[in-house]
Design a protein around this motif. Structure first.
Motif, PDB file in Angstrom:
ATOM      1  N   LYS A  53      48.140  30.132  36.169  1.00 21.52           N
ATOM      2  CA  LYS A  53      48.077  30.104  34.702  1.00 21.52           C
ATOM      3  C   LYS A  53      46.927  29.206  34.234  1.00 21.52           C
ATOM      4  O   LYS A  53      46.164  29.573  33.334  1.00 21.52           O
ATOM      5  N   ALA A  54      46.781  28.059  34.859  1.00 20.16           N
ATOM      6  CA  ALA A  54      45.700  27.133  34.496  1.00 20.16           C
ATOM      7  C   ALA A  54      44.331  27.754  34.774  1.00 20.16           C
ATOM      8  O   ALA A  54      43.401  27.595  33.972  1.00 20.16           O
ATOM      9  N   GLY A  79      53.693  35.611  37.380  1.00 19.42           N
ATOM     10  CA  GLY A  79      54.946  35.792  38.117  1.00 19.42           C
ATOM     11  C   GLY A  79      54.878  36.904  39.146  1.00 19.42           C
ATOM     12  O   GLY A  79      55.588  36.881  40.147  1.00 19.42           O
ATOM     13  N   SER A  80      54.020  37.889  38.908  1.00 17.06           N
ATOM     14  CA  SER A  80      53.872  38.990  39.870  1.00 17.06           C
ATOM     15  C   SER A  80      52.938  38.617  41.012  1.00 17.06           C
ATOM     16  O   SER A  80      52.847  39.335  42.002  1.00 17.06           O
ATOM     17  N   GLY A  81      52.196  37.523  40.851  1.00 24.12           N
ATOM     18  CA  GLY A  81      51.261  37.106  41.890  1.00 24.12           C
ATOM     19  C   GLY A  81      49.862  37.660  41.722  1.00 24.12           C
ATOM     20  O   GLY A  81      48.981  37.383  42.525  1.00 24.12           O
ATOM     21  N   TRP A  82      49.633  38.431  40.668  1.00 22.20           N
ATOM     22  CA  TRP A  82      48.297  38.987  40.428  1.00 22.20           C
ATOM     23  C   TRP A  82      48.129  39.198  38.939  1.00 22.20           C
ATOM     24  O   TRP A  82      48.905  39.886  38.293  1.00 22.20           O
ATOM     25  N   SER A  83      47.102  38.609  38.396  1.00 23.24           N
ATOM     26  CA  SER A  83      46.788  38.774  36.985  1.00 23.24           C
ATOM     27  C   SER A  83      45.281  38.906  36.866  1.00 23.24           C
ATOM     28  O   SER A  83      44.540  38.410  37.711  1.00 23.24           O
ATOM     29  N   LEU A  84      44.849  39.606  35.832  1.00 29.29           N
ATOM     30  CA  LEU A  84      43.404  39.752  35.671  1.00 29.29           C
ATOM     31  C   LEU A  84      43.001  39.680  34.218  1.00 29.29           C
ATOM     32  O   LEU A  84      43.793  39.945  33.310  1.00 29.29           O
ATOM     33  N   LEU A  85      41.747  39.299  34.024  1.00 28.20           N
ATOM     34  CA  LEU A  85      41.089  39.290  32.723  1.00 28.20           C
ATOM     35  C   LEU A  85      39.947  40.294  32.807  1.00 28.20           C
ATOM     36  O   LEU A  85      39.061  40.168  33.652  1.00 28.20           O
ATOM     37  N   ASP A  86      39.974  41.288  31.939  1.00 28.37           N
ATOM     38  CA  ASP A  86      38.966  42.349  31.938  1.00 28.37           C
ATOM     39  C   ASP A  86      38.003  42.105  30.785  1.00 28.37           C
ATOM     40  O   ASP A  86      38.376  42.210  29.622  1.00 28.37           O
ATOM     41  N   VAL A  91      35.492  41.750  35.846  1.00 30.24           N
ATOM     42  CA  VAL A  91      36.946  41.677  35.884  1.00 30.24           C
ATOM     43  C   VAL A  91      37.305  40.516  36.799  1.00 30.24           C
ATOM     44  O   VAL A  91      36.887  40.484  37.964  1.00 30.24           O
ATOM     45  N   VAL A  92      38.040  39.547  36.260  1.00 34.48           N
ATOM     46  CA  VAL A  92      38.426  38.352  37.001  1.00 34.48           C
ATOM     47  C   VAL A  92      39.863  38.540  37.488  1.00 34.48           C
ATOM     48  O   VAL A  92      40.784  38.657  36.686  1.00 34.48           O
ATOM     49  N   HIS A  93      40.028  38.602  38.826  1.00 37.64           N
ATOM     50  CA  HIS A  93      41.334  38.760  39.454  1.00 37.64           C
ATOM     51  C   HIS A  93      41.802  37.396  39.951  1.00 37.64           C
ATOM     52  O   HIS A  93      41.075  36.736  40.694  1.00 37.64           O
ATOM     53  N   VAL A  94      43.016  37.009  39.570  1.00 40.01           N
ATOM     54  CA  VAL A  94      43.604  35.761  40.062  1.00 40.01           C
ATOM     55  C   VAL A  94      44.872  36.141  40.817  1.00 40.01           C
ATOM     56  O   VAL A  94      45.801  36.724  40.246  1.00 40.01           O
ATOM     57  N   PHE A  95      44.885  35.838  42.105  1.00 43.63           N
ATOM     58  CA  PHE A  95      45.987  36.195  42.993  1.00 43.63           C
ATOM     59  C   PHE A  95      46.698  34.953  43.498  1.00 43.63           C
ATOM     60  O   PHE A  95      46.089  33.888  43.607  1.00 43.63           O
ATOM     61  N   ASN A  96      47.960  35.124  43.910  1.00 42.34           N
ATOM     62  CA  ASN A  96      48.555  34.134  44.788  1.00 42.34           C
ATOM     63  C   ASN A  96      48.169  34.555  46.212  1.00 42.34           C
ATOM     64  O   ASN A  96      47.676  35.666  46.420  1.00 42.34           O
ATOM     65  N   PRO A  97      48.340  33.693  47.208  1.00 42.04           N
ATOM     66  CA  PRO A  97      47.872  34.039  48.558  1.00 42.04           C
ATOM     67  C   PRO A  97      48.508  35.320  49.118  1.00 42.04           C
ATOM     68  O   PRO A  97      47.817  36.118  49.770  1.00 42.04           O
ATOM     69  N   GLU A  98      49.779  35.531  48.871  1.00 38.91           N
ATOM     70  CA  GLU A  98      50.463  36.704  49.421  1.00 38.91           C
ATOM     71  C   GLU A  98      49.907  38.002  48.824  1.00 38.91           C
ATOM     72  O   GLU A  98      49.652  38.961  49.548  1.00 38.91           O
TER      73      GLU A  98
END
Length: 139
Positions: A53-54, A79-86, A91-98
């Motif tokens: 989130k940060a 919460g899903s482990g993957w969020s993006l800003l388009d 396109v910026v993808h922010v993932f958790n490691p899994e």
């Protein structure tokens, strides 16, 4: 045609913002030659939901402040482990490691050029050439 200079500069700002929030493994993929609408994918990893989130908030804040850019869309949730800003061209993808390991976009897009996360220059791909199996060759 490779990514525009403006897209590269915005991607570098996004990486800088993400790394300021301790994002790991920043990667910039130049997909401009394959996708008509998007020039670059920025991939980063956050270790947990608060960090993800940060990272998203800092990328959004910095691109708005320094480049007067706002995302056209937001997808996914921390919460899903993957969020993006388009942003259209990036396109910026922010993932958790899994989720980063599961979706493995670096492998999926292994044929596209990578750009250095510090200066945006195109770097050598670490993708291996395809394995060729000779099924009809001489003995």
């Amino acid at each position: 045609m490779p990514a525009t200079a403006d897209a590269v500069a915005a991607a570098l700002d996004a990486v800088r913002a993400a790394v300021d929030k301790h994002a790991a493994d920043p990667v910039i993929l130049d997909v401009a030659d394959l996708l008509g609408l998007v020039d670059l994918f920025v991939l980063v990893t956050g270790n947990n939901e608060p960090q993800m989130k940060a990272i998203l908030e800092e990328v959004e804040r910095l691109l708005k402040q320094d480049r007067e850019r706002r995302p056209e869309r937001r997808e996914g949730t921390v919460g899903s482990g993957w969020s993006l800003l388009d942003y259209g061209d990036i396109v910026v993808h922010v993932f958790n490691p899994e989720q980063r390991a599961y979706y493995d976009l670096e492998r999926l897009w292994a044929d596209v050029p990578r750009r250095a996360a510090d200066d945006g220059e195109i770097i050598e791909s670490d993708a291996r050439p395809p394995v060729v199996i000779d099924v009809g060759g001489e003995a």
